[in-house]
Design an enzyme around this catalytic site. Structure first.
Site, PDB file in Angstrom:
ATOM      1  N   LYS A  57      -9.714   1.102  -2.940  1.00 25.81           N
ATOM      2  CA  LYS A  57      -9.958   0.537  -1.608  1.00 25.81           C
ATOM      3  C   LYS A  57     -11.374   0.859  -1.141  1.00 25.81           C
ATOM      4  O   LYS A  57     -11.792   2.018  -1.122  1.00 25.81           O
ATOM      5  CB  LYS A  57      -8.924   1.120  -0.638  1.00 25.81           C
ATOM      6  CG  LYS A  57      -8.987   0.570   0.785  1.00 25.81           C
ATOM      7  CD  LYS A  57      -7.894   1.232   1.618  1.00 25.81           C
ATOM      8  CE  LYS A  57      -7.903   0.770   3.057  1.00 25.81           C
ATOM      9  NZ  LYS A  57      -6.852   1.470   3.845  1.00 25.81           N
ATOM     10  N   GLU A  85       0.859  -1.189   0.000  1.00 25.57           N
ATOM     11  CA  GLU A  85       0.000   0.000   0.000  1.00 25.57           C
ATOM     12  C   GLU A  85       0.896   1.240   0.000  1.00 25.57           C
ATOM     13  O   GLU A  85       2.021   1.212   0.480  1.00 25.57           O
ATOM     14  CB  GLU A  85      -0.897  -0.017   1.242  1.00 25.57           C
ATOM     15  CG  GLU A  85      -1.914   1.108   1.287  1.00 25.57           C
ATOM     16  CD  GLU A  85      -2.790   1.085   2.534  1.00 25.57           C
ATOM     17  OE1 GLU A  85      -3.885   1.653   2.474  1.00 25.57           O
ATOM     18  OE2 GLU A  85      -2.374   0.492   3.561  1.00 25.57           O
ATOM     19  N   CYS A  97      -5.137  -3.486   2.549  1.00 24.99           N
ATOM     20  CA  CYS A  97      -4.942  -3.254   3.986  1.00 24.99           C
ATOM     21  C   CYS A  97      -6.212  -3.452   4.820  1.00 24.99           C
ATOM     22  O   CYS A  97      -6.612  -4.571   5.080  1.00 24.99           O
ATOM     23  CB  CYS A  97      -4.330  -1.862   4.190  1.00 24.99           C
ATOM     24  SG  CYS A  97      -3.489  -1.672   5.781  1.00 24.99           S
TER      25      CYS A  97
END
Length: 275
Positions: free
Chosen positions: A112, A40, A153
């Site tokens: 995301k 990330e 994440c």
């Protein structure tokens, strides 16, 4: 095929971060990797919105992404940029993952979905949604004999996304991350193993590690989990490095045959309060 998790310690200068990435990708290619995943915030690891505005560039014509595409073509390898911030029209940013094919062309992108908004006792409220806009689409792309599921994440705390990826054909799931040290020590291994077990998929997690220019410290420990939930390789530290692992599509079929959880799943009504 061989897959590679690239562990980094990204800072605030995209040029410096790209320069640090180049030898790591070359090492992965030298070890025979077909696919390489970076962490990330690979190209800039900001602390605040001002730092983002100074360094984030529009997606179309993005110079650093174009250079990553050139590296993918040079090495004849799938290169998956774990994420980078992309400015949006509403003043916020997308935390976007980008996959390049061995010909250097973009094969897929993912924004995301899950954002960390929390009120924590004794601390200021944290609102990731004030800076980033969450995505709304799960993504699967073909990578050689595997189907790659995208996540980033904090997504790893939401099993429903991983179930959707597996039901959408994913056999290998990417988790680029920048985990904090306390949450990494407590949750990193168990969450990644759980996502592999419940989907019968390989999970590859490429992490940021160490103390960064922005003052944050991240956990490192990039790893690969097999479809039975075993950690088959790990960088057991927070230094930059490359982890290359052989994976076998037959292991996915075997795990899903032994524990057919995806096939046995049923829809159900939400619980009601019974007296």
């Amino acid at each position: 095929m061989k897959i590679a998790a690239i562990q980094m310690r990204s800072g605030l200068d995209p040029d410096a971060n790209l320069a640090a990435l180049k030898p790591l990708l070359a090492e992965a290619a030298e070890q025979g990797a077909t696919y390489a995943l970076t962490p990330e915030v690979t190209l800039i690891f900001p602390e605040n919105r001002d730092q983002l505005r100074l360094a984030a560039a529009p997606f179309e014509g993005h110079r650093h992404l174009a250079e990553v595409g050139d590296l993918a073509r040079q090495h004849g390898m799938f290169v998956h940029v774990g994420s980078l911030p992309i400015p949006l029209e509403d003043g916020r940013f997308a935390n976007r993952s980008v996959l390049f094919g061995p010909d250097g062309q973009q094969l897929g992108t993912y924004d995301k979905i899950h954002l960390f908004d929390a009120d924590i006792a004794g601390l200021d409220a944290y609102r990731e949604s004030a800076t980033y806009k969450g995505g709304d689409e799960a993504v699967v792309a073909a990578v050689a004999d595997f189907r790659l599921g995208f996540s980033i994440c904090y997504d790893m705390r939401f099993p429903r996304l991983y179930n959707a990826l597996a039901n959408g054909g994913a056999t290998l799931i990417a988790v680029p991350a920048a985990f904090t040290v306390p949450t990494g020590q407590a949750h990193w291994h168990v969450l990644l193993r759980a996502r592999a077990i419940e989907t019968g998929s390989y999970v590859i997690a490429a992490a940021q590690g160490g103390v960064h220019q922005n003052g944050r410290a991240t956990y490192g420990h990039s790893l690969v989990v097999d479809p039975w939930g075993r950690i088959i390789a790990e960088l057991n530290h927070d230094e930059p490095g490359v982890l290359v692992v052989d994976i076998d599509a037959a292991a996915v079929a075997e795990a899903r045959q032994r524990i057919p959880a995806l096939a046995n799943a049923r829809d159900f009504a939400p619980p009601g309060l019974q007296s």
